[in-house]
Scaffold this active site. Structure first.
Site, mmCIF file in Angstrom:
data_model
loop_
_atom_site.group_PDB
_atom_site.id
_atom_site.type_symbol
_atom_site.label_atom_id
_atom_site.label_comp_id
_atom_site.label_asym_id
_atom_site.label_seq_id
_atom_site.Cartn_x
_atom_site.Cartn_y
_atom_site.Cartn_z
ATOM 1 N N LYS A 63 0.812 -1.229 0.000
ATOM 2 C CA LYS A 63 0.000 0.000 0.000
ATOM 3 C C LYS A 63 0.849 1.284 0.000
ATOM 4 O O LYS A 63 0.444 2.288 -0.566
ATOM 5 C CB LYS A 63 -0.962 -0.001 1.196
ATOM 6 C CG LYS A 63 -2.051 -1.076 1.077
ATOM 7 C CD LYS A 63 -3.067 -0.946 2.195
ATOM 8 C CE LYS A 63 -4.038 -2.129 2.160
ATOM 9 N NZ LYS A 63 -5.122 -2.004 3.141
ATOM 10 N N ASP A 99 -10.003 2.504 2.631
ATOM 11 C CA ASP A 99 -10.070 1.686 3.854
ATOM 12 C C ASP A 99 -10.770 2.424 5.001
ATOM 13 O O ASP A 99 -11.693 1.891 5.618
ATOM 14 C CB ASP A 99 -8.660 1.280 4.310
ATOM 15 C CG ASP A 99 -8.106 0.122 3.494
ATOM 16 O OD1 ASP A 99 -8.906 -0.708 3.009
ATOM 17 O OD2 ASP A 99 -6.871 0.044 3.343
HETATM 18 P P1 NDP Z 1 0.284 -3.942 12.352
HETATM 19 O O1 NDP Z 1 1.229 -5.097 12.360
HETATM 20 O O2 NDP Z 1 0.685 -2.673 11.684
HETATM 21 O O3 NDP Z 1 -0.114 -3.571 13.904
HETATM 22 C C1 NDP Z 1 -0.494 -4.548 14.806
HETATM 23 C C2 NDP Z 1 -0.900 -3.893 16.155
HETATM 24 O O4 NDP Z 1 -1.472 -4.944 16.936
HETATM 25 C C3 NDP Z 1 0.254 -3.316 16.962
HETATM 26 O O5 NDP Z 1 -0.213 -2.185 17.658
HETATM 27 C C4 NDP Z 1 0.576 -4.453 17.949
HETATM 28 O O6 NDP Z 1 1.103 -3.986 19.187
HETATM 29 C C5 NDP Z 1 -0.805 -5.014 18.190
HETATM 30 N N1 NDP Z 1 -0.836 -6.424 18.588
HETATM 31 C C6 NDP Z 1 -0.489 -7.502 17.831
HETATM 32 N N2 NDP Z 1 -0.729 -8.646 18.524
HETATM 33 C C7 NDP Z 1 -1.254 -8.271 19.710
HETATM 34 C C8 NDP Z 1 -1.686 -9.003 20.858
HETATM 35 N N3 NDP Z 1 -1.644 -10.346 20.904
HETATM 36 N N4 NDP Z 1 -2.170 -8.317 21.921
HETATM 37 C C9 NDP Z 1 -2.235 -6.970 21.882
HETATM 38 N N5 NDP Z 1 -1.820 -6.214 20.842
HETATM 39 C C10 NDP Z 1 -1.328 -6.856 19.762
HETATM 40 O O7 NDP Z 1 -1.071 -4.499 11.756
HETATM 41 P P2 NDP Z 1 -2.132 -3.800 10.772
HETATM 42 O O8 NDP Z 1 -2.614 -2.530 11.385
HETATM 43 O O9 NDP Z 1 -1.591 -3.774 9.390
HETATM 44 O O10 NDP Z 1 -3.296 -4.898 10.765
HETATM 45 C C11 NDP Z 1 -4.000 -5.211 11.963
HETATM 46 C C12 NDP Z 1 -5.185 -6.113 11.637
HETATM 47 O O11 NDP Z 1 -6.097 -5.438 10.784
HETATM 48 C C13 NDP Z 1 -4.823 -7.415 10.916
HETATM 49 O O12 NDP Z 1 -5.477 -8.468 11.610
HETATM 50 C C14 NDP Z 1 -5.381 -7.224 9.528
HETATM 51 O O13 NDP Z 1 -5.802 -8.458 8.981
HETATM 52 C C15 NDP Z 1 -6.571 -6.328 9.802
HETATM 53 N N6 NDP Z 1 -7.026 -5.512 8.645
HETATM 54 C C16 NDP Z 1 -8.336 -5.613 8.232
HETATM 55 C C17 NDP Z 1 -8.824 -4.851 7.179
HETATM 56 C C18 NDP Z 1 -10.256 -5.014 6.738
HETATM 57 O O14 NDP Z 1 -10.611 -4.539 5.645
HETATM 58 N N7 NDP Z 1 -11.096 -5.624 7.511
HETATM 59 C C19 NDP Z 1 -7.972 -3.863 6.454
HETATM 60 C C20 NDP Z 1 -6.631 -3.805 6.987
HETATM 61 C C21 NDP Z 1 -6.199 -4.619 8.034
HETATM 62 P P3 NDP Z 1 2.711 -3.654 19.380
HETATM 63 O O15 NDP Z 1 2.907 -2.250 18.882
HETATM 64 O O16 NDP Z 1 2.890 -3.763 20.871
HETATM 65 O O17 NDP Z 1 3.466 -4.692 18.618
#
Ligand code: NDP
Length: 263
Positions: A63, A99
């Site tokens: 993206k 999005d």
């Molecule tokens: P990123 O990897 O950029 O960010 C992940 C975030 O989740 C971070 O803040 C991380 O915390 C936190 N995190 C991960 N695991 C845990 C956990 N077990 N407990 C608490 N916090 C956690 O991910 P994205 O923003 O790119 O994507 C996130 C989700 O959104 C994905 O599941 C993706 O599939 C979904 N998505 C859905 C869309 C839709 O159209 N429905 C569109 C885009 C994304 P930390 O900073 O501490 O690591």
């Protein structure tokens, strides 16, 4: 016939071809939508034009590369540097982001939302936080670690970790973390999350394809909920509007796309 595509790596799991082809078929648009597995994001533009595409969607991890590939970026995408929809406008590549607007479209029946707790601080949280600010909403961001919160502090938002989050009332809680995607974890410890949800009316999860523990708990506590499929649908409806140059009714697109989720 116009050809559209989704670019991603991986891309085989994408629901977008089914969503868009259903609309093209049901609403008699002479177009087809294909998957393109692209590993090198720098090849996006040349691949787009070599396939003679009229438009495309872009998913993980391209993206930001899509933003850089565009001749012109319009609207919200310009603000966040992230493009998920491409349009071929007389040989120029125009970029949009549907999005965050898709999320707003998905929650349009959530009434009187003024305060939001956003859980997570990744890419999805960044896009939604900027959108919520544009909409004049009051946003608090909760993340398990402090590192990624500085971006949100710079936006002027209230930022919390598990150590200092208070049990306040929010109108809407959104899970943007991947907690619950491949495991059964909550996006925050249950002793923090449950009291927060008990004070909240609406919740939304961006994960789709399963009922996450976060959504399950929200439903048990009587909240009105949306899952990630609603957001996926929302971004798809807005992308399809761009593909069909606003000639179709948004409600008709939504109805057909919604039905494609049943296949
Ligand atoms: P990123 O990897 O950029 O960010 C992940 C975030 O989740 C971070 O803040 C991380 O915390 C936190 N995190 C991960 N695991 C845990 C956990 N077990 N407990 C608490 N916090 C956690 O991910 P994205 O923003 O790119 O994507 C996130 C989700 O959104 C994905 O599941 C993706 O599939 C979904 N998505 C859905 C869309 C839709 O159209 N429905 C569109 C885009 C994304 P930390 O900073 O501490 O690591």
């Amino acid at each position: 016939m116009k050809i559209f595509a989704i670019f991603g790596d991986p891309v085989s799991h994408s629901r977008s071809p089914l969503m868009h082809n259903s609309v093209f078929q049901a609403l008699h648009v002479n177009a087809s939508y294909i998957r393109v597995h692209l590993t090198d994001g720098t090849k996006l533009k040349e691949t787009f034009f070599s396939l003679s595409l009229s438009g495309a969607n872009v998913t993980v991890p391209h993206k930001e590369a899509a933003f850089r590939a565009c001749d012109e970026v319009r609207g919200f995408a310009k603000k966040i540097g992230v493009v998920n929809t491409l349009i071929n406008e007389n040989g120029r590549l125009i970029g949009y982001n549907t999005d965050a607007d898709g999320f707003m479209f998905a929650i349009r029946d959530f009434l009187h939302v003024k305060t939001i707790l956003l859980i997570g601080a990744g890419g999805t949280a960044k896009a939604l936080a900027n959108k919520f600010i544009d909409e004049g909403l009051h946003v608090t961001v909760l993340n398990r670690s402090k590192g990624r919160l500085s971006y949100f502090e710079d936006l002027g938002l209230t930022c919390k970790t598990y150590e200092d989050i208070e049990t306040k009332e929010y109108d809407l809680i959104v899970n943007t973390t991947s907690a619950g995607l491949k495991d059964d974890s909550y996006p925050a410890p249950l002793e923090i999350l449950k009291p927060l949800l008990q004070k909240t009316k609406y919740s939304a999860d961006v994960i789709y394809g399963k009922t996450t523990p976060f959504l399950k708990l929200s439903k048990e506590l009587g909240l009105t909920c949306k899952d990630g499929a609603d957001m996926l649908l929302g971004q798809g409806v807005l992308a399809n509007e761009l593909f069909t140059e606003h000639t179709l009714d948004k409600n008709d697109i939504e109805k057909v796309m919604q039905e494609s989720f049943l296949y």
